[in-house]
Design an enzyme around this catalytic site. Structure first.
Site, PDB file in Angstrom:
ATOM      1  N   GLY A 110       4.502   7.390   4.393  1.00  3.87           N
ATOM      2  CA  GLY A 110       3.800   7.241   3.119  1.00  3.87           C
ATOM      3  C   GLY A 110       4.313   8.296   2.165  1.00  3.87           C
ATOM      4  O   GLY A 110       4.792   9.343   2.602  1.00  3.87           O
ATOM      5  N   ASN A 111       4.211   8.025   0.872  1.00  2.17           N
ATOM      6  CA  ASN A 111       4.769   8.966  -0.087  1.00  2.17           C
ATOM      7  C   ASN A 111       4.055   8.907  -1.424  1.00  2.17           C
ATOM      8  O   ASN A 111       3.484   7.894  -1.800  1.00  2.17           O
ATOM      9  CB  ASN A 111       6.275   8.725  -0.271  1.00  2.17           C
ATOM     10  CG  ASN A 111       6.600   7.235  -0.304  1.00  2.17           C
ATOM     11  OD1 ASN A 111       6.271   6.554  -1.262  1.00  2.17           O
ATOM     12  ND2 ASN A 111       7.222   6.737   0.766  1.00  2.17           N
ATOM     13  N   SER A 135      12.785  12.088   2.244  1.00  2.00           N
ATOM     14  CA  SER A 135      12.701  11.030   3.263  1.00  2.00           C
ATOM     15  C   SER A 135      12.516  11.592   4.673  1.00  2.00           C
ATOM     16  O   SER A 135      13.219  12.529   5.073  1.00  2.00           O
ATOM     17  CB  SER A 135      13.994  10.196   3.223  1.00  2.00           C
ATOM     18  OG  SER A 135      13.941   9.144   4.156  1.00  2.00           O
ATOM     19  N   GLY A 136      11.559  11.027   5.408  1.00  2.00           N
ATOM     20  CA  GLY A 136      11.443  11.308   6.837  1.00  2.00           C
ATOM     21  C   GLY A 136      11.026  12.722   7.204  1.00  2.00           C
ATOM     22  O   GLY A 136      11.170  13.126   8.363  1.00  2.00           O
ATOM     23  N   SER A 181      12.757  10.070  -0.715  1.00  2.00           N
ATOM     24  CA  SER A 181      12.046   9.008   0.003  1.00  2.00           C
ATOM     25  C   SER A 181      12.802   7.691  -0.067  1.00  2.00           C
ATOM     26  O   SER A 181      13.378   7.357  -1.107  1.00  2.00           O
ATOM     27  CB  SER A 181      10.673   8.811  -0.644  1.00  2.00           C
ATOM     28  OG  SER A 181      10.124   7.577  -0.250  1.00  2.00           O
ATOM     29  N   SER A 182      12.754   6.934   1.029  1.00  2.00           N
ATOM     30  CA  SER A 182      13.476   5.664   1.011  1.00  2.00           C
ATOM     31  C   SER A 182      12.799   4.652   0.085  1.00  2.00           C
ATOM     32  O   SER A 182      13.349   3.589  -0.175  1.00  2.00           O
ATOM     33  CB  SER A 182      13.650   5.121   2.425  1.00  2.00           C
ATOM     34  OG  SER A 182      12.480   4.557   2.881  1.00  2.00           O
ATOM     35  N   ASP A 183      11.610   4.976  -0.435  1.00  2.00           N
ATOM     36  CA  ASP A 183      10.948   4.100  -1.406  1.00  2.00           C
ATOM     37  C   ASP A 183      11.200   4.536  -2.849  1.00  2.00           C
ATOM     38  O   ASP A 183      10.536   4.052  -3.776  1.00  2.00           O
ATOM     39  CB  ASP A 183       9.437   4.075  -1.131  1.00  2.00           C
ATOM     40  CG  ASP A 183       9.130   3.459   0.217  1.00  2.00           C
ATOM     41  OD1 ASP A 183       9.526   2.309   0.438  1.00  2.00           O
ATOM     42  OD2 ASP A 183       8.513   4.136   1.064  1.00  2.00           O
ATOM     43  N   HIS A 205       2.576   5.134  -2.075  1.00  2.00           N
ATOM     44  CA  HIS A 205       2.810   4.041  -1.127  1.00  2.00           C
ATOM     45  C   HIS A 205       2.374   4.486   0.264  1.00  2.00           C
ATOM     46  O   HIS A 205       2.709   5.584   0.705  1.00  2.00           O
ATOM     47  CB  HIS A 205       4.286   3.657  -1.100  1.00  2.00           C
ATOM     48  CG  HIS A 205       4.615   2.665  -0.033  1.00  2.00           C
ATOM     49  ND1 HIS A 205       3.876   1.525   0.169  1.00  2.00           N
ATOM     50  CD2 HIS A 205       5.589   2.653   0.918  1.00  2.00           C
ATOM     51  CE1 HIS A 205       4.393   0.853   1.178  1.00  2.00           C
ATOM     52  NE2 HIS A 205       5.420   1.510   1.649  1.00  2.00           N
ATOM     53  N   HIS A 256       1.068   2.742   4.427  1.00  2.00           N
ATOM     54  CA  HIS A 256       0.836   1.583   5.295  1.00  2.00           C
ATOM     55  C   HIS A 256      -0.576   1.674   5.860  1.00  2.00           C
ATOM     56  O   HIS A 256      -0.794   1.408   7.042  1.00  2.00           O
ATOM     57  CB  HIS A 256       1.860   1.543   6.437  1.00  2.00           C
ATOM     58  CG  HIS A 256       3.277   1.438   6.002  1.00  2.00           C
ATOM     59  ND1 HIS A 256       4.331   1.871   6.763  1.00  2.00           N
ATOM     60  CD2 HIS A 256       3.831   0.938   4.869  1.00  2.00           C
ATOM     61  CE1 HIS A 256       5.470   1.652   6.117  1.00  2.00           C
ATOM     62  NE2 HIS A 256       5.186   1.089   4.962  1.00  2.00           N
ATOM     63  N   ASP A 309     -15.996  -1.105  -9.855  1.00  2.00           N
ATOM     64  CA  ASP A 309     -15.795   0.209 -10.490  1.00  2.00           C
ATOM     65  C   ASP A 309     -14.322   0.586 -10.597  1.00  2.00           C
ATOM     66  O   ASP A 309     -13.815   0.897 -11.658  1.00  2.00           O
ATOM     67  CB  ASP A 309     -16.475   1.307  -9.644  1.00  2.00           C
ATOM     68  CG  ASP A 309     -17.985   1.281  -9.707  1.00  2.00           C
ATOM     69  OD1 ASP A 309     -18.552   0.614 -10.593  1.00  2.00           O
ATOM     70  OD2 ASP A 309     -18.612   1.944  -8.849  1.00  2.00           O
ATOM     71  N   HIS A 356       4.026  -5.832   3.981  1.00  2.00           N
ATOM     72  CA  HIS A 356       4.524  -4.473   3.843  1.00  2.00           C
ATOM     73  C   HIS A 356       3.372  -3.468   3.759  1.00  2.00           C
ATOM     74  O   HIS A 356       3.118  -2.746   4.710  1.00  2.00           O
ATOM     75  CB  HIS A 356       5.445  -4.420   2.615  1.00  2.00           C
ATOM     76  CG  HIS A 356       6.124  -3.112   2.408  1.00  2.00           C
ATOM     77  ND1 HIS A 356       7.057  -2.904   1.423  1.00  2.00           N
ATOM     78  CD2 HIS A 356       6.009  -1.933   3.040  1.00  2.00           C
ATOM     79  CE1 HIS A 356       7.490  -1.654   1.475  1.00  2.00           C
ATOM     80  NE2 HIS A 356       6.866  -1.056   2.449  1.00  2.00           N
ATOM     81  N   TYR A 362     -18.135   7.557 -15.859  1.00  2.00           N
ATOM     82  CA  TYR A 362     -18.177   8.257 -14.574  1.00  2.00           C
ATOM     83  C   TYR A 362     -17.402   9.570 -14.647  1.00  2.00           C
ATOM     84  O   TYR A 362     -16.391   9.663 -15.349  1.00  2.00           O
ATOM     85  CB  TYR A 362     -17.566   7.368 -13.494  1.00  2.00           C
ATOM     86  CG  TYR A 362     -17.631   7.947 -12.106  1.00  2.00           C
ATOM     87  CD1 TYR A 362     -18.783   7.850 -11.342  1.00  2.00           C
ATOM     88  CD2 TYR A 362     -16.529   8.606 -11.568  1.00  2.00           C
ATOM     89  CE1 TYR A 362     -18.839   8.383 -10.061  1.00  2.00           C
ATOM     90  CE2 TYR A 362     -16.576   9.139 -10.283  1.00  2.00           C
ATOM     91  CZ  TYR A 362     -17.727   9.027  -9.533  1.00  2.00           C
ATOM     92  OH  TYR A 362     -17.783   9.562  -8.278  1.00  2.00           O
TER      93      TYR A 362
END
Lengths: 216, 216, 216, 216
Positions: free
Chosen positions: B27-28, B44-45, B73-75, B94, B96, B119, B159, B213
């Protein structure tokens, strides 16, 4: 080198706890000693909090104790078999992580329905045969099942997952990812079947993740 | 300013762990550099424990590395595409996370059945197309899908979720809330269909939450 | 006394995190000031880590800010209504805890199928009406629903649980137990209907737990 | 010796929290005083954070308070009955851990479908009768049910699990493993029935685990 592996294994067992893969003493990590027919493994029935580098034990590839004051993990024979028959493997992990073990209980492979599965497993996570402690049938089941898959994880029937890697850290990573996808795919399927990722996409994702992801 | 963003991103990646949105390195978070065509993103990684402000990398809006010793990051391409085409976006996340990814695996939008969804998301959380790493198809899928929704979250098919926000913290908040409602609605639906919140009530709740809020 | 309540509320909000009842800033605890028409409540949208005794705000029983630098919780009107109409109530809690909120989304009361539910709730946990922020309809829904039940918890339709207690700690306890039984009963029902605890047993358990359990 | 048990019980109650078996104050551990007709147990309704060695109380085998300033656990009579009728038992644990309690709510034994269940429980985890606090019916239900099983755990109907062991630590281990397998088997069964482990294999696994596993 053995001393470094002993220390690393203490940390890696704590990762099993951290990612909720094990309860009490029910999981173990081992690491091959590079260049020797030996591996380092957790002692049997010792709690993760009590593990020290000194408490780890060293075994040969027939699973016999070579160095250490404690009895080795009761899964030692399975680890030994894998190291003996898979010279490319540097680390082995066994857990009873709940979702992966649930798939193992049903004897059902985890289908490759997520890009993250394609990345790490290159396809489905397969099921190995029912085998119990006492001879080399668990080790053989692991090696024979994984021979036909890119997956570093196998779900041993009615038992739980075993994972392999180029080193112990990679095998722990595979155990973490195996439980993660076992859970997500379980949840996804609760409302009906889920479409697999297209085979060509799986191949491209696997290739990229294995060769490009992370740092050079 | 870039130094501040580097520090903030370390903390925000720890939030991904804290709220159980990620395992291992999956995740990133990124943050746009205000006033420049740049953003800061995770390398990345690299494990979350090992992240430091210095380890973060800076990229331009085509996803090319501008500053930093590590591979991004690979994203990164997906983040870059979003910043390039959505000038209002200051942060992208991002993950998972398991329940959101389960909805993504089925390709099923999360219906707006909770006041908390009204909301934060102003309606359903939509599904984006199946797209894989390698070109700009993930970024394009995110931008095109979110163009038609108030939701700051999109479930990319097979994904996982991507979220956006006015800054990186807001995007992390959206990722946390996305997983929270993905889980609650999943649980709710296990005993049959659940009535959506009335559209007029959704509008009133969304308007109030976005404008009243919190602290002025 | 107000100072003591401010300090206690910081700790009690941490209990919401500890027992996984809330994510981000989505839950709040308040405490009536004994002997005065006032209560202390969380400020709106402030993260639990950032809460200090000084950040808490004091409101009157119409929900108007009396003391404090920050805006009160956006659920303040509901808390105020409960204190105004239930002089026996000294604490109120609201969360979106996942399993309780799932029952609320379906509008389904939690049946009393566990002895632990008989102990704490004296029967089922009821569902309150759909009501949204903006007038006193949430507060009224809570008070009217709980008037007919021994339960200190009500599941507001499509929204989430509110709990009450003789003080703020008791209301937090009710919120913790509400989520616990919401989860266990959900899990139990996944394989079919579950037999309720016999009404006479419920009465005996409730009476004992309310009067004998704990320290005199 | 009593002092040592008091200290050990503080740690063992923290294990209940660590492994997510209890919320708030809803679970208790006791330990028999070797060589005396006494046991040490948690005081009623005291939070786990507040437990100290001094807060533990000592009771006789009729459940009467012998030593201590606080009221004993409201489950004391059940613990006492077990110690009185099972001289081999040195520790007793009671929780409302969610998955085990869900099986208890349905009154359904947990089938032995995992090798880990064969190891620890030697077969299914049985269900005991519905019984409520007030006489010796809970204790009797535990003892009578476990008389016919190798399992150290029993699921008391509509209530929750009780576990026993040669000492308090073994009983806590059984409680941890009981919840673990209750969860895994629940998850496994969500997609249909699961094949039990063959009876001969169960016997071999149980024998090995009880006699070979761990350190000599």
């Amino acid at each position: 080198m053995i001393q470094q592996l002993r220390e690393q294994l203490v940390d890696l067992h704590h990762e099993l706890i951290r990612w909720n893969l094990v309860v009490w003493t029910a999981g173990n990590v081992s690491a091959r000693v590079p260049g020797e027919d030996l591996f380092v493994i957790k002692p049997s029935g010792v709690s993760y909090d009590a593990l020290t580098p000194e408490s780890m034990v060293v075994c040969d590839l027939d699973g016999r104790l070579v160095e250490g004051d404690l009895s080795p993990s009761s899964d030692t024979a399975a680890h030994a078999y894998v190291y003996k028959h898979r010279p490319d493997v540097g680390g082995v992990v066994h857990t009873h992580s709940p979702y992966a073990t649930a798939w193992a209980a049903r004897g059902e492979p985890i289908p490759c329905v997520l890009t993250a599965m394609a990345d790490e497993f290159g396809g489905e996570i397969p099921v190995g045969p029912f085998a119990i402690i006492g001879d080399d049938s668990i080790g053989r089941g692991i090696v024979e099942t994984l021979a036909n898959h890119r997956s570093p994880a196998v779900l041993m029937r009615s038992h739980g997952p075993f994972t392999i890697g180029k080193d112990a850290k990679a095998a722990v990573k595979a155990a973490v990812m195996c439980e993660d996808v076992a859970r997500t795919v379980h949840i996804a399927q609760q409302f009906g079947p889920v479409e697999p990722v297209d085979k060509a996409a799986v191949d491209r994702l696997y290739d990229r993740y294995q060769n490009v992801y992370g740092q050079p």
